[in-house]
Design a protein around this motif. Structure first.
Motif, PDB file in Angstrom:
ATOM      1  N   ILE A  69       0.784  -1.171   0.370  1.00 28.78           N
ATOM      2  CA  ILE A  69      -0.285   0.061  -0.370  1.00 28.78           C
ATOM      3  C   ILE A  69       0.736   1.553  -0.438  1.00 28.78           C
ATOM      4  O   ILE A  69       0.511   2.346  -0.761  1.00 28.78           O
ATOM      5  N   PRO A  70       2.402   1.318   0.897  1.00 28.48           N
ATOM      6  CA  PRO A  70       2.872   2.476   0.906  1.00 28.48           C
ATOM      7  C   PRO A  70       3.156   2.934  -0.143  1.00 28.48           C
ATOM      8  O   PRO A  70       3.297   4.105  -1.281  1.00 28.48           O
ATOM      9  N   VAL A  71       3.508   1.975  -1.785  1.00 30.19           N
ATOM     10  CA  VAL A  71       4.450   1.943  -2.754  1.00 30.19           C
ATOM     11  C   VAL A  71       3.275   2.221  -3.428  1.00 30.19           C
ATOM     12  O   VAL A  71       3.743   3.269  -4.354  1.00 30.19           O
ATOM     13  N   VAL A  72       1.933   2.307  -3.915  1.00 31.25           N
ATOM     14  CA  VAL A  72       1.244   1.990  -4.431  1.00 31.25           C
ATOM     15  C   VAL A  72       0.893   3.638  -4.340  1.00 31.25           C
ATOM     16  O   VAL A  72       0.390   4.352  -5.151  1.00 31.25           O
ATOM     17  N   ALA A  73       1.151   4.239  -2.832  1.00 31.94           N
ATOM     18  CA  ALA A  73       0.496   5.539  -2.084  1.00 31.94           C
ATOM     19  C   ALA A  73       1.463   6.398  -3.091  1.00 31.94           C
ATOM     20  O   ALA A  73       0.941   7.224  -3.645  1.00 31.94           O
ATOM     21  N   LEU A  74       2.873   6.236  -2.591  1.00 30.93           N
ATOM     22  CA  LEU A  74       3.700   7.441  -3.807  1.00 30.93           C
ATOM     23  C   LEU A  74       3.229   6.993  -4.914  1.00 30.93           C
ATOM     24  O   LEU A  74       3.410   7.600  -5.250  1.00 30.93           O
ATOM     25  N   LEU A  75       2.867   6.426  -5.802  1.00 33.05           N
ATOM     26  CA  LEU A  75       2.689   5.725  -7.476  1.00 33.05           C
ATOM     27  C   LEU A  75       1.845   7.209  -8.045  1.00 33.05           C
ATOM     28  O   LEU A  75       1.738   7.181  -8.537  1.00 33.05           O
ATOM     29  N   LEU A  76       0.641   6.527  -7.009  1.00 39.11           N
ATOM     30  CA  LEU A  76      -0.727   7.370  -6.897  1.00 39.11           C
ATOM     31  C   LEU A  76       0.050   8.696  -7.120  1.00 39.11           C
ATOM     32  O   LEU A  76      -0.844   9.764  -7.635  1.00 39.11           O
ATOM     33  N   LEU A  77       1.105   9.019  -6.038  1.00 40.92           N
ATOM     34  CA  LEU A  77       0.862  11.462  -6.070  1.00 40.92           C
ATOM     35  C   LEU A  77       2.144  11.271  -6.969  1.00 40.92           C
ATOM     36  O   LEU A  77       1.460  12.569  -7.666  1.00 40.92           O
ATOM     37  N   VAL A  78       3.380  10.417  -7.481  1.00 39.95           N
ATOM     38  CA  VAL A  78       4.082  10.991  -8.536  1.00 39.95           C
ATOM     39  C   VAL A  78       2.170  10.963  -9.642  1.00 39.95           C
ATOM     40  O   VAL A  78       3.363  12.237 -10.720  1.00 39.95           O
ATOM     41  N   SER A  79       1.945   9.875  -9.795  1.00 41.47           N
ATOM     42  CA  SER A  79       0.801   9.880 -11.247  1.00 41.47           C
ATOM     43  C   SER A  79       0.041  11.721 -11.458  1.00 41.47           C
ATOM     44  O   SER A  79       0.096  11.793 -12.621  1.00 41.47           O
ATOM     45  N   SER A  80       0.450  11.646  -9.712  1.00 40.65           N
ATOM     46  CA  SER A  80      -0.471  12.940  -9.870  1.00 40.65           C
ATOM     47  C   SER A  80      -0.456  14.490 -10.564  1.00 40.65           C
ATOM     48  O   SER A  80      -1.144  15.424 -10.758  1.00 40.65           O
ATOM     49  N   PHE A  81       1.443  14.617 -10.186  1.00 40.83           N
ATOM     50  CA  PHE A  81       2.066  15.650 -10.736  1.00 40.83           C
ATOM     51  C   PHE A  81       1.732  15.682 -12.310  1.00 40.83           C
ATOM     52  O   PHE A  81       1.539  16.511 -12.709  1.00 40.83           O
ATOM     53  N   PHE A  82       1.264  14.685 -13.009  1.00 45.18           N
ATOM     54  CA  PHE A  82       1.474  14.321 -14.517  1.00 45.18           C
ATOM     55  C   PHE A  82      -0.074  13.728 -14.722  1.00 45.18           C
ATOM     56  O   PHE A  82      -0.541  14.698 -16.428  1.00 45.18           O
ATOM     57  N   THR A  83      -1.513  14.226 -13.991  1.00 42.21           N
ATOM     58  CA  THR A  83      -2.377  14.334 -14.170  1.00 42.21           C
ATOM     59  C   THR A  83      -2.693  15.759 -14.828  1.00 42.21           C
ATOM     60  O   THR A  83      -2.592  16.878 -14.063  1.00 42.21           O
ATOM     61  N   LYS A  84      -4.014  15.943 -15.930  1.00 43.33           N
ATOM     62  CA  LYS A  84      -4.708  17.058 -15.305  1.00 43.33           C
ATOM     63  C   LYS A  84      -6.188  17.309 -14.601  1.00 43.33           C
ATOM     64  O   LYS A  84      -6.814  18.022 -14.805  1.00 43.33           O
TER      65      LYS A  84
END
Length: 156
Positions: A69-84
């Motif tokens: 879950i922590p890894v997925v949460a980090l990936l979610l945060l990273v992807s949030s910067f690139f989504t509009k």
């Protein structure tokens, strides 16, 4: 990127559900084992042999909560910067903050059992925040409907 963001957010919500299922599976197995004469003491806790088959639920709960879950949460945060998607970074940041709190409560709950109640409550908050994050693009897509082209005074 919107699809990745949405999938990761829903994945976190699904992982929280898996966490609840795993820990209750282990608890139910332990209850059955105790009813059949099993005794849970320090020797059993330190033993390498699993006392009952459902103890795998505790292992799944621990590994999933500490690593997946922590890894997925980090990936979610990273992807949030690139989504509009408006508010995606804020929503993903909230999810990550709740994950960090959840891991902390889970670890500290071994020394302070009362934190287990907060661990359970925070799981509900985390689930809700993950679903909220996943649905951010729906909130952004809702706009006022376009006004139809109406011509006033043209009767033909």
């Amino acid at each position: 990127m919107k699809v990745l963001y949405k999938v990761l957010a829903y994945l976190i919500a699904a992982e929280v559900a898996v966490q609840a299922m795993a820990v209750v599976f282990a608890d139910a197995g332990m209850g059955k084992w105790v009813e059949q004469g099993g005794v849970l003491d320090k020797a059993v806790m330190e033993s390498d042999a699993p006392p009952f088959p459902e103890v795998v639920g505790l292992m799944v709960h621990g590994m999933n909560g500490i690593m997946v879950i922590p890894v997925v949460a980090l990936l979610l945060l990273v992807s949030s910067f690139f989504t509009k998607i408006p508010g995606a970074v804020k929503a993903a940041g909230l999810v990550l903050l709740l994950v960090v709190l959840q891991v902390s409560l889970g670890i500290l709950g071994h020394d302070i059992p009362g934190l287990g109640a907060l661990h359970g409550l925070n799981a509900l908050l985390l689930f809700s925040a993950a679903v909220y994050a996943a649905r951010r693009d729906r909130a952004a897509a809702v706009t006022t409907p376009a006004r139809p082209d109406v011509r006033v005074g043209s009767a033909g």
